[in-house]
Design a protein around this motif. Structure first.
Motif, PDB file in Angstrom:
ATOM      1  N   ALA A  32       8.023  -3.925 -16.609  1.00 57.92           N
ATOM      2  CA  ALA A  32       8.182  -5.236 -15.697  1.00 57.92           C
ATOM      3  C   ALA A  32       7.418  -4.460 -14.158  1.00 57.92           C
ATOM      4  N   LYS A  33       6.758  -3.198 -14.094  1.00 59.34           N
ATOM      5  CA  LYS A  33       5.492  -2.890 -12.868  1.00 59.34           C
ATOM      6  C   LYS A  33       4.245  -3.478 -13.442  1.00 59.34           C
ATOM      7  N   TYR A  49      10.834  -2.115  -8.605  1.00 59.27           N
ATOM      8  CA  TYR A  49      12.031  -1.741  -9.858  1.00 59.27           C
ATOM      9  C   TYR A  49      12.734  -0.590  -9.282  1.00 59.27           C
ATOM     10  N   LEU A  50      13.958  -1.628  -8.930  1.00 57.90           N
ATOM     11  CA  LEU A  50      15.513  -1.121  -8.249  1.00 57.90           C
ATOM     12  C   LEU A  50      16.181  -0.883  -8.766  1.00 57.90           C
ATOM     13  N   ILE A  51      16.820   0.408  -9.189  1.00 58.79           N
ATOM     14  CA  ILE A  51      17.439   0.766 -10.007  1.00 58.79           C
ATOM     15  C   ILE A  51      19.444   0.285  -9.323  1.00 58.79           C
ATOM     16  N   LYS A  52      20.093  -0.357  -9.751  1.00 58.83           N
ATOM     17  CA  LYS A  52      21.519  -0.146  -9.410  1.00 58.83           C
ATOM     18  C   LYS A  52      22.003   1.204  -9.489  1.00 58.83           C
ATOM     19  N   PRO A  53      23.166   1.503  -8.793  1.00 59.82           N
ATOM     20  CA  PRO A  53      23.468   0.704  -8.066  1.00 59.82           C
ATOM     21  C   PRO A  53      22.615   0.772  -6.907  1.00 59.82           C
ATOM     22  N   SER A  55      19.491  -0.795 -16.009  1.00 62.87           N
ATOM     23  CA  SER A  55      18.754  -0.536 -16.743  1.00 62.87           C
ATOM     24  C   SER A  55      17.071   1.134 -16.020  1.00 62.87           C
ATOM     25  N   ILE A  56      17.602   2.325 -16.554  1.00 65.04           N
ATOM     26  CA  ILE A  56      16.898   3.245 -16.487  1.00 65.04           C
ATOM     27  C   ILE A  56      15.494   3.749 -17.225  1.00 65.04           C
TER      28      ILE A  56
END
Length: 138
Positions: free
Chosen positions: A109-110, A118-122, A100-101
């Motif tokens: 989350a933050k 918060y890390l965005i895949k991939p 999710s962006i």
């Protein structure tokens, strides 16, 4: 890096992502052991059971949590985990890892103290290495 982190945890139902992270962790020797849960309920049950044993070797130092999962999603897990994490007697660093962006998800989350980032895949190899290195240096 040679195994400063004893145990890390992935809570995610995406098999391809989990396999990718496992391969990177193993190839880069980022931690000794990696545990995986396919949904928040299985992970929460594990952590609640730890409250009775409190074996520090079975408590992960890092958790990578997905938001969108069946049975219990990441938001519900976070809500319940936040209530018990201090009773575990060990500092656990938790990262949201999501595709999710949506800025609303990222800000939400933050805004939760339990969430480190918060890390965005991939997720890249460099991002994973940085997470483990930062935790090892604490």
């Amino acid at each position: 890096m040679n195994h400063e982190i004893g145990l890390a945890c992935i809570i995610d139902d995406d098999k391809m992502y989990v396999n990718l992270v496992k391969r990177i962790v193993e190839a880069k020797h980022l931690c000794k052991n990696l545990m995986v849960f396919k949904n928040g309920m299985d992970a929460l049950n594990y952590f609640e059971a730890l409250l009775t044993s409190l074996d520090k070797n079975t408590i992960p130092e890092i958790i990578f949590l997905d938001l969108n999962m069946p049975i219990m999603d990441g938001w519900e897990f976070l809500e319940k985990f936040t209530k018990i994490k201090n009773k575990l007697g060990k500092t656990i660093v938790l990262y949201i890892v999501s595709s999710s962006i949506n800025p609303v998800d990222i800000e939400r989350a933050k805004g939760i103290n339990t969430v480190k980032d918060y890390l965005i895949k991939p997720v890249t190899i460099e991002e994973l290495e940085a997470v483990f290195l930062n935790k090892a240096q604490e």
